[in-house]
Write an enzyme that holds these catalytic residues in place. Structure first.
Site, PDB file in Angstrom:
ATOM      1  N   GLU A 124    -111.253  19.255 -76.396  1.00  0.00           N
ATOM      2  CA  GLU A 124    -110.093  19.988 -76.921  1.00  0.00           C
ATOM      3  C   GLU A 124    -110.469  21.393 -77.364  1.00  0.00           C
ATOM      4  OE1 GLU A 124    -108.404  17.275 -79.786  1.00  0.00           O
ATOM      5  OE2 GLU A 124    -107.908  15.844 -78.196  1.00  0.00           O
ATOM      6  N   HIS A 164    -102.859  16.548 -76.755  1.00  0.00           N
ATOM      7  CA  HIS A 164    -103.241  16.707 -78.157  1.00  0.00           C
ATOM      8  C   HIS A 164    -103.126  18.160 -78.608  1.00  0.00           C
ATOM      9  CE1 HIS A 164    -105.834  12.822 -78.699  1.00  0.00           C
ATOM     10  NE2 HIS A 164    -104.553  12.567 -78.545  1.00  0.00           N
ATOM     11  N   TYR A 190    -108.772  13.283 -86.649  1.00  0.00           N
ATOM     12  CA  TYR A 190    -109.544  12.184 -86.065  1.00  0.00           C
ATOM     13  C   TYR A 190    -110.057  11.171 -87.092  1.00  0.00           C
ATOM     14  CZ  TYR A 190    -109.165  13.807 -81.302  1.00  0.00           C
ATOM     15  OH  TYR A 190    -108.670  14.143 -80.064  1.00  0.00           O
TER      16      TYR A 190
END
Length: 137
Positions: free
Chosen positions: A134, A84, A94
């Site tokens: 992330e 990602h 998202y």
């Protein structure tokens, strides 16, 4: 998530095992139609081959199986998170995924309101887990 919502998600595991790829193919169809600006973030060859829908179906299944303890899927999420980040996926992407996933669930599974709400809550929990990982990369 409530215990009832966790149980609803776990009760969906057999459906995901049987129809997960159908769900994710519908998801991608909806997302690319409704949000064409994200299409460039995806490998269209993997869409055509079915690899990407299969991978997403597996990710959803793993998440459903571990919804009560997402840390159990940490090694899987770590690998996805690296991808990602390389592709430029941002936190603001998202909600797009969540919206499209819920549309696909509603379209294919025709769930009752409690099931749809459980998936909404579950998705938000899972998305936060991914986003938090992330951010550390």
């Amino acid at each position: 998530m409530t215990q009832e919502q966790i149980q609803i998600i776990k009760d969906c595991i057999p459906i995901l095992q049987k129809n997960g790829e159908e769900l994710t193919k519908e998801f991608y169809k909806i997302m690319f139609n409704d949000y064409p600006e994200v299409k460039s973030m995806f490998n269209m060859e993997k869409q055509i081959s079915g690899e990407q829908p299969k991978t997403l179906a597996m990710a959803i299944l793993i998440a459903a199986k571990n919804i009560d303890d997402l840390e159990k899927m940490r090694s899987f999420v770590d690998k996805v998170a690296i991808t990602h980040v390389k592709l430029g996926v941002k936190e603001e992407h998202y909600p797009i995924v969540g919206t499209c996933l819920l549309k696909a669930i509603k379209s294919l599974l025709n769930p009752d309101e409690a099931t749809l709400k459980a998936w909404e809550v579950a998705y938000n929990k899972i998305a936060k887990f991914y986003i938090d990982i992330e951010k550390t990369l």
